[in-house]
Scaffold this motif. Structure first.
Motif, PDB file in Angstrom:
ATOM      1  N   PHE A  59       0.667  -1.195   0.011  1.00  0.00           N
ATOM      2  CA  PHE A  59      -0.012  -0.010  -0.009  1.00  0.00           C
ATOM      3  C   PHE A  59       1.102   1.391   0.073  1.00  0.00           C
ATOM      4  N   ARG A  60       0.183   2.334  -0.567  1.00  0.00           N
ATOM      5  CA  ARG A  60       1.004   3.806  -0.458  1.00  0.00           C
ATOM      6  C   ARG A  60       0.029   4.367   0.654  1.00  0.00           C
ATOM      7  N   GLY A  65      -1.358   9.776   6.191  1.00  0.00           N
ATOM      8  CA  GLY A  65      -0.289   8.963   6.784  1.00  0.00           C
ATOM      9  C   GLY A  65      -1.035   7.489   7.243  1.00  0.00           C
ATOM     10  N   GLU A  66      -2.124   7.354   6.452  1.00  0.00           N
ATOM     11  CA  GLU A  66      -2.938   6.283   7.141  1.00  0.00           C
ATOM     12  C   GLU A  66      -3.109   4.968   6.012  1.00  0.00           C
ATOM     13  N   VAL A  67      -3.364   3.811   6.042  1.00  0.00           N
ATOM     14  CA  VAL A  67      -3.938   2.706   5.301  1.00  0.00           C
ATOM     15  C   VAL A  67      -4.932   2.133   5.746  1.00  0.00           C
ATOM     16  N   ASP A  68      -6.056   2.053   5.093  1.00  0.00           N
ATOM     17  CA  ASP A  68      -7.363   1.438   5.284  1.00  0.00           C
ATOM     18  C   ASP A  68      -7.642   0.736   4.279  1.00  0.00           C
ATOM     19  N   PRO A  69      -7.555  -0.691   4.214  1.00  0.00           N
ATOM     20  CA  PRO A  69      -8.050  -1.729   3.303  1.00  0.00           C
ATOM     21  C   PRO A  69      -9.475  -1.563   2.976  1.00  0.00           C
ATOM     22  N   THR A  70     -10.115  -1.011   3.651  1.00  0.00           N
ATOM     23  CA  THR A  70     -11.727  -0.963   3.047  1.00  0.00           C
ATOM     24  C   THR A  70     -11.930   0.252   2.145  1.00  0.00           C
ATOM     25  N   LEU A  71     -10.701   1.255   2.165  1.00  0.00           N
ATOM     26  CA  LEU A  71     -10.851   2.019   1.163  1.00  0.00           C
ATOM     27  C   LEU A  71      -9.705   2.241   0.196  1.00  0.00           C
ATOM     28  N   HIS A  72      -8.670   1.832   0.757  1.00  0.00           N
ATOM     29  CA  HIS A  72      -7.225   2.030  -0.195  1.00  0.00           C
ATOM     30  C   HIS A  72      -7.034   0.732  -0.922  1.00  0.00           C
ATOM     31  N   ALA A  73      -6.600   0.750  -2.233  1.00  0.00           N
ATOM     32  CA  ALA A  73      -6.398  -0.448  -2.877  1.00  0.00           C
ATOM     33  C   ALA A  73      -5.150  -1.070  -2.667  1.00  0.00           C
ATOM     34  N   ALA A  74      -4.789  -2.271  -2.623  1.00  0.00           N
ATOM     35  CA  ALA A  74      -3.708  -3.055  -2.433  1.00  0.00           C
ATOM     36  C   ALA A  74      -2.997  -2.589  -3.971  1.00  0.00           C
ATOM     37  N   LEU A  75      -1.483  -2.326  -3.921  1.00  0.00           N
ATOM     38  CA  LEU A  75      -0.760  -2.006  -5.269  1.00  0.00           C
ATOM     39  C   LEU A  75      -0.544  -3.344  -5.665  1.00  0.00           C
ATOM     40  N   GLY A  76      -0.149  -4.437  -4.988  1.00  0.00           N
ATOM     41  CA  GLY A  76       0.226  -5.799  -5.233  1.00  0.00           C
ATOM     42  C   GLY A  76       0.327  -6.602  -4.074  1.00  0.00           C
ATOM     43  N   GLY A  77       1.027  -7.863  -4.264  1.00  0.00           N
ATOM     44  CA  GLY A  77       1.134  -8.680  -3.208  1.00  0.00           C
ATOM     45  C   GLY A  77       0.448 -10.189  -3.298  1.00  0.00           C
TER      46      GLY A  77
END
Length: 418
Positions: A59-60, A65-77
């Protein structure tokens, strides 16, 4: 300061008397990063045998300065895109042919972490526990007459709608789905039918009177509400469930998950009825690229007139049937069997939920895809099929449909605080 949280966190949930069930979502949050910082969020756990399962996503951080997988897309992995539960759904074993699950650890690393370096320290971490039995649910071992299994009872006086839960050709007693259903307000009998306790070690025939005895035992329980009950079955268990719906009037709601509509390998006997099986064409088995057994071709075409006598007489069904199909099932052609059954059933008595990309083992949400695993009696691991993202979506959707179907057909369950 970097902070990694999962809500609800297991220790807080326990103090509140509320365990987080494995089929319910949790929220992962990361705070305290630099804007646009590239990070790796990793989940991992070790099962009871010490096997490690892992998932990771890159993630970026956003402008705060937050990461929230419910809102932010995973870039890879392990996955990409917005998957609120992706760090749980896409857990995979370090070794091939393993199944899961329970306590999950979440760790945050700076930048891209592609491997597993024990010397690399995470920026932050936390732990989440995923439970298969809710607070107050009682597990009662069952060893009465010939019946062997475990009864899961919701808290409270009841009575509760009754369900029998069946698994497949691996045998033994498998309880996780029964625990989850009991946590939803059903009284659930996880029923073994071979390779458990003093039951036969191998499955040589389906004695339907055994399953009738189990149904009568469940309905006699003072906390179980009759007069009808439900049955949930997967694989060979789905074949049994369809036969129970056909011959046993107590069965009014049946969930069939990737099964057949014909007897295969073993005959069915019930009073004066005997249904002969279609023999397995084991010479048609193939090996996958990882060496697992692909059994999809060992099942002869059930439409061959020579196998008409092996069909389960589903035209006798008087209850309702929900067929759940994974179109990427590498065990057998589940969609064909569901369609053949529905064609012969009374009108309006069944419907099919069909999921492209889903494999054989469609389980409750939060269960990682198991595309290959070792099972009792098989000389090699068995290929079950499925693709990560469509299989995860199928599990989430089908579980909701299954619970709603059982509630509709058996009556609403008691409300439980989970």
């Amino acid at each position: 300061m970097v902070e990694v949280t999962v809500t609800p966190q297991s220790s807080l949930a326990d103090r509140a008397g509320q365990k987080k069930l494995a089929d319910r979502p949790v929220q992962v949050r990361v705070k305290g990063l630099s804007p646009s910082q590239l990070v790796t969020v990793r989940t991992w756990l070790k099962d009871e045998q010490g096997e490690r399962f892992q998932a990771r996503a890159f993630f970026r951080a956003d402008a705060t300065g937050e990461v929230d997988p419910t809102l932010h897309a995973a870039l890879g992995g392990s996955y990409s895109g917005v998957w609120p539960m992706g760090l749980f759904w896409f857990l995979q074993p370090d070794s091939l042919f393993r199944r899961l699950v329970k306590r999950v650890r979440l760790e945050l690393f700076n930048g891209l972490q592609l491997g597993t370096d024990p010397a690399e320290q995470p920026l932050g971490s936390c732990q989440a526990e995923r439970w298969y039995v809710g607070p107050g649910v009682q597990r009662v071992p069952v060893r009465e007459g010939r019946v062997r299994g475990a009864l899961f009872l919701p808290p409270g006086p009841g009575p509760f709608p009754g369900v029998i839960d069946l698994f497949g050709g691996a045998g033994g007693l498998i309880e996780f789905r029964a625990g989850l259903l009991a946590s939803r307000g059903f009284a659930v009998l996880a029923l073994a039918f071979f390779a458990y306790d003093d039951l036969p070690r191998a499955l040589t025939q389906l004695d339907l009177e055994y399953f009738e005895e189990a149904a009568e035992l469940l309905l006699r329980h003072p906390k179980v509400r009759g007069p009808g009950l439900g049955v949930v079955g997967v694989s060979k268990g789905a074949e049994v469930a369809l036969a129970m719906a056909t011959f046993l009037p107590q069965v009014v709601a049946t969930v069939w998950i990737n099964g057949t509509a014909y007897l295969h390998g073993n005959p069915l006997v019930y009073k004066d009825v005997r249904i002969p099986p279609i023999p397995y064409c084991t010479e048609h088995v193939t090996f996958t690229e990882v060496g697992a057994l692909d059994n999809s071709r060992i099942f002869a075409d059930p439409r061959d007139p020579a196998y008409r006598a092996s069909a389960i007489p589903v035209e006798k069904i008087r209850g309702k049937v929900l067929f759940v199909v994974g179109e990427a099932d590498r065990s057998f052609n589940s969609k064909l069997f569901a369609q053949l059954a529905l064609e012969r059933m009374p009108p309006q008595s069944g419907r099919i939920l069909s999921y492209p990309g889903a494999g054989h083992l469609i389980e409750p949400p939060g269960s990682p895809l198991c595309s290959n695993s070792s099972i009792r009696g098989a000389p090699r691991p068995v290929a079950w099929g499925g693709e990560l993202e469509p299989h995860a979506k199928a599990q989430e959707d089908s579980w909701r449909e299954i619970v709603q179907f059982l509630e509709l057909q058996l009556g609403l369950t008691a409300t439980m605080k989970l």
